[in-house]
Design a protein around this motif. Structure first.
Motif, PDB file in Angstrom:
ATOM      1  N   TYR A 146       0.928  -1.233  -0.017  1.00  0.00           N
ATOM      2  CA  TYR A 146      -0.083  -0.002  -0.023  1.00  0.00           C
ATOM      3  C   TYR A 146       0.821   1.273   0.038  1.00  0.00           C
ATOM      4  O   TYR A 146       0.656   2.093  -0.857  1.00  0.00           O
ATOM      5  CB  TYR A 146      -0.833   0.051   1.167  1.00  0.00           C
ATOM      6  CG  TYR A 146      -1.547   1.234   1.455  1.00  0.00           C
ATOM      7  CD1 TYR A 146      -2.775   1.611   0.610  1.00  0.00           C
ATOM      8  CD2 TYR A 146      -1.327   2.191   2.308  1.00  0.00           C
ATOM      9  CE1 TYR A 146      -3.484   2.557   0.808  1.00  0.00           C
ATOM     10  CE2 TYR A 146      -1.992   3.477   2.592  1.00  0.00           C
ATOM     11  CZ  TYR A 146      -3.184   3.793   1.837  1.00  0.00           C
ATOM     12  OH  TYR A 146      -3.720   4.938   1.784  1.00  0.00           O
ATOM     13  N   LEU A 147       1.817   1.251   0.883  1.00  0.00           N
ATOM     14  CA  LEU A 147       2.848   2.402   0.981  1.00  0.00           C
ATOM     15  C   LEU A 147       3.471   2.755  -0.409  1.00  0.00           C
ATOM     16  O   LEU A 147       3.858   3.644  -0.966  1.00  0.00           O
ATOM     17  CB  LEU A 147       3.717   2.177   2.071  1.00  0.00           C
ATOM     18  CG  LEU A 147       2.964   2.455   3.414  1.00  0.00           C
ATOM     19  CD1 LEU A 147       4.032   1.654   4.285  1.00  0.00           C
ATOM     20  CD2 LEU A 147       2.577   3.754   3.704  1.00  0.00           C
ATOM     21  N   LEU A 148       3.928   1.625  -1.028  1.00  0.00           N
ATOM     22  CA  LEU A 148       4.929   1.680  -2.277  1.00  0.00           C
ATOM     23  C   LEU A 148       3.756   2.162  -3.375  1.00  0.00           C
ATOM     24  O   LEU A 148       4.119   3.009  -4.021  1.00  0.00           O
ATOM     25  CB  LEU A 148       5.484   0.297  -2.662  1.00  0.00           C
ATOM     26  CG  LEU A 148       6.590  -0.196  -1.757  1.00  0.00           C
ATOM     27  CD1 LEU A 148       6.849  -1.731  -2.060  1.00  0.00           C
ATOM     28  CD2 LEU A 148       7.935   0.655  -2.207  1.00  0.00           C
ATOM     29  N   ALA A 149       2.567   1.678  -3.509  1.00  0.00           N
ATOM     30  CA  ALA A 149       1.766   2.043  -4.497  1.00  0.00           C
ATOM     31  C   ALA A 149       1.258   3.475  -4.230  1.00  0.00           C
ATOM     32  O   ALA A 149       1.275   4.151  -5.442  1.00  0.00           O
ATOM     33  CB  ALA A 149       0.313   1.163  -4.485  1.00  0.00           C
ATOM     34  N   ASN A 150       1.272   4.051  -3.118  1.00  0.00           N
ATOM     35  CA  ASN A 150       1.111   5.610  -2.959  1.00  0.00           C
ATOM     36  C   ASN A 150       2.192   6.483  -3.465  1.00  0.00           C
ATOM     37  O   ASN A 150       1.959   7.511  -3.681  1.00  0.00           O
ATOM     38  CB  ASN A 150       0.761   5.779  -1.253  1.00  0.00           C
ATOM     39  CG  ASN A 150       0.165   7.203  -1.354  1.00  0.00           C
ATOM     40  OD1 ASN A 150      -0.670   7.542  -1.995  1.00  0.00           O
ATOM     41  ND2 ASN A 150       0.703   7.746  -0.085  1.00  0.00           N
ATOM     42  N   ALA A 151       3.473   5.814  -2.948  1.00  0.00           N
ATOM     43  CA  ALA A 151       4.642   6.518  -3.444  1.00  0.00           C
ATOM     44  C   ALA A 151       4.861   6.502  -4.853  1.00  0.00           C
ATOM     45  O   ALA A 151       5.383   7.446  -5.253  1.00  0.00           O
ATOM     46  CB  ALA A 151       5.971   6.025  -2.656  1.00  0.00           C
ATOM     47  N   ILE A 152       4.406   5.434  -5.429  1.00  0.00           N
ATOM     48  CA  ILE A 152       4.648   5.118  -7.006  1.00  0.00           C
ATOM     49  C   ILE A 152       3.700   6.088  -7.718  1.00  0.00           C
ATOM     50  O   ILE A 152       4.247   7.080  -8.557  1.00  0.00           O
ATOM     51  CB  ILE A 152       4.348   3.833  -7.541  1.00  0.00           C
ATOM     52  CG1 ILE A 152       5.447   2.970  -7.111  1.00  0.00           C
ATOM     53  CG2 ILE A 152       4.011   3.824  -9.036  1.00  0.00           C
ATOM     54  CD1 ILE A 152       5.136   1.373  -7.342  1.00  0.00           C
ATOM     55  N   ARG A 153       2.594   6.346  -7.095  1.00  0.00           N
ATOM     56  CA  ARG A 153       1.540   7.228  -7.737  1.00  0.00           C
ATOM     57  C   ARG A 153       2.041   8.948  -7.397  1.00  0.00           C
ATOM     58  O   ARG A 153       2.071   9.494  -8.692  1.00  0.00           O
ATOM     59  CB  ARG A 153       0.225   7.411  -7.113  1.00  0.00           C
ATOM     60  CG  ARG A 153      -0.954   8.160  -7.567  1.00  0.00           C
ATOM     61  CD  ARG A 153      -2.214   8.010  -6.749  1.00  0.00           C
ATOM     62  NE  ARG A 153      -1.719   8.398  -5.392  1.00  0.00           N
ATOM     63  CZ  ARG A 153      -1.718   9.721  -4.642  1.00  0.00           C
ATOM     64  NH1 ARG A 153      -1.993  10.572  -5.595  1.00  0.00           N
ATOM     65  NH2 ARG A 153      -1.903   9.734  -3.604  1.00  0.00           N
ATOM     66  N   LYS A 154       2.553   9.055  -6.398  1.00  0.00           N
ATOM     67  CA  LYS A 154       3.076  10.464  -6.399  1.00  0.00           C
ATOM     68  C   LYS A 154       4.361  10.883  -7.125  1.00  0.00           C
ATOM     69  O   LYS A 154       4.424  11.788  -7.682  1.00  0.00           O
ATOM     70  CB  LYS A 154       3.505  10.741  -4.798  1.00  0.00           C
ATOM     71  CG  LYS A 154       2.427  10.811  -3.909  1.00  0.00           C
ATOM     72  CD  LYS A 154       2.615  11.054  -2.354  1.00  0.00           C
ATOM     73  CE  LYS A 154       1.546  11.131  -1.424  1.00  0.00           C
ATOM     74  NZ  LYS A 154       1.884  11.409  -0.155  1.00  0.00           N
ATOM     75  N   THR A 155       5.344   9.890  -7.399  1.00  0.00           N
ATOM     76  CA  THR A 155       6.461   9.885  -8.069  1.00  0.00           C
ATOM     77  C   THR A 155       6.140  10.015  -9.299  1.00  0.00           C
ATOM     78  O   THR A 155       6.609  10.898 -10.256  1.00  0.00           O
ATOM     79  CB  THR A 155       7.594   8.652  -7.887  1.00  0.00           C
ATOM     80  OG1 THR A 155       7.794   8.581  -6.406  1.00  0.00           O
ATOM     81  CG2 THR A 155       8.840   8.936  -8.642  1.00  0.00           C
ATOM     82  N   GLN A 156       5.174   9.318 -10.121  1.00  0.00           N
ATOM     83  CA  GLN A 156       4.648   9.268 -11.376  1.00  0.00           C
ATOM     84  C   GLN A 156       3.841  10.595 -11.608  1.00  0.00           C
ATOM     85  O   GLN A 156       4.241  11.169 -12.611  1.00  0.00           O
ATOM     86  CB  GLN A 156       3.634   8.092 -11.591  1.00  0.00           C
ATOM     87  CG  GLN A 156       3.092   7.994 -13.017  1.00  0.00           C
ATOM     88  CD  GLN A 156       4.318   7.839 -14.202  1.00  0.00           C
ATOM     89  OE1 GLN A 156       4.694   6.595 -13.806  1.00  0.00           O
ATOM     90  NE2 GLN A 156       4.298   8.547 -14.951  1.00  0.00           N
TER      91      GLN A 156
END
Length: 210
Positions: A146-156
């Motif tokens: 969950y944390l990685l998916a959120n970080a990926i979304r922000k980075t993208q």
């Protein structure tokens, strides 16, 4: 982006901003790829852990059923087993994303009288203990995904802003300033040429008068 005055100083500053924006995009893209790879590895691991939980649960209930058949209901035998409170949460960093690392400090021995029980209850106890540990592991993986998916979304989102907005704007500004400076140079050259021609005419006129 606001209109920038076409000066050499602004041209140099905008080129530097473009260089930093392109570097930032490369770093964001690299970070995103690392986070995606980490998340995919965890998803594969979660699938494996969930499969182990399902099979271990089946074994645990089968063992408990056998224990109930031989001992009667086992509630009285296991009443003194304490509630598990041995969770400890630490964190590890992946590209600046803090992911939980959960440890379970559980006892590996049964807190029930061995003299009045049998190996079937031991088997059930051990299988349920394994399920508990696997469930903690799955919870850690789920939180990390969950944390990685959120970080990926922000980075993208940030990478897209650099690639599709900031970098094109800087390139357009550089093009506009460069064209304006070149036009100014042409005008200055033409003006100097006219002045030179006027001076030459004045000089020829002065010579002819003499």
């Amino acid at each position: 982006m606001a209109q920038v005055a076409p000066t050499k100083g602004n041209l140099m500053a905008t080129k530097k901003s473009l260089e930093l924006a392109e570097l930032g995009y490369d770093l964001m893209d690299r970070k995103r790829n690392i986070l995606i790879r980490e998340m995919m590895q965890l998803i594969d691991k979660a699938t494996d852990v969930q499969s182990r939980i399902d099979s271990t649960y089946a074994e645990a209930y089968a063992a408990l059923q056998k224990a109930n058949l031989t001992l009667g209901f086992c509630e009285d035998h296991v009443r003194n087993i304490p509630v598990e409170e041995g969770l400890e949460i630490d964190y590890r960093s992946v590209m600046g994303v803090e992911l939980p690392a959960v440890r379970l400090h559980s006892t590996s021995y049964a807190n029930y009288p061995l003299s009045t029980t049998n190996s079937m209850l031991d088997e059930a106890y051990e299988r349920f203990r394994q399920v508990k540990e696997l469930t903690v592991e799955l919870a850690e993986i789920g939180s990390s995904v969950y944390l990685l998916a959120n970080a990926i979304r922000k980075t993208q989102k940030r990478a897209n802003a650099l690639k599709n907005v900031m970098i094109p704007q800087f390139r357009t500004t550089i093009k506009d300033i460069t064209e304006a400076l070149e036009e100014k140079e042409r005008e200055d050259f033409s003006r100097l040429k006219v002045i030179k021609q006027q001076k030459e005419r004045q000089k020829r006129s002065a010579v002819s008068e003499e």
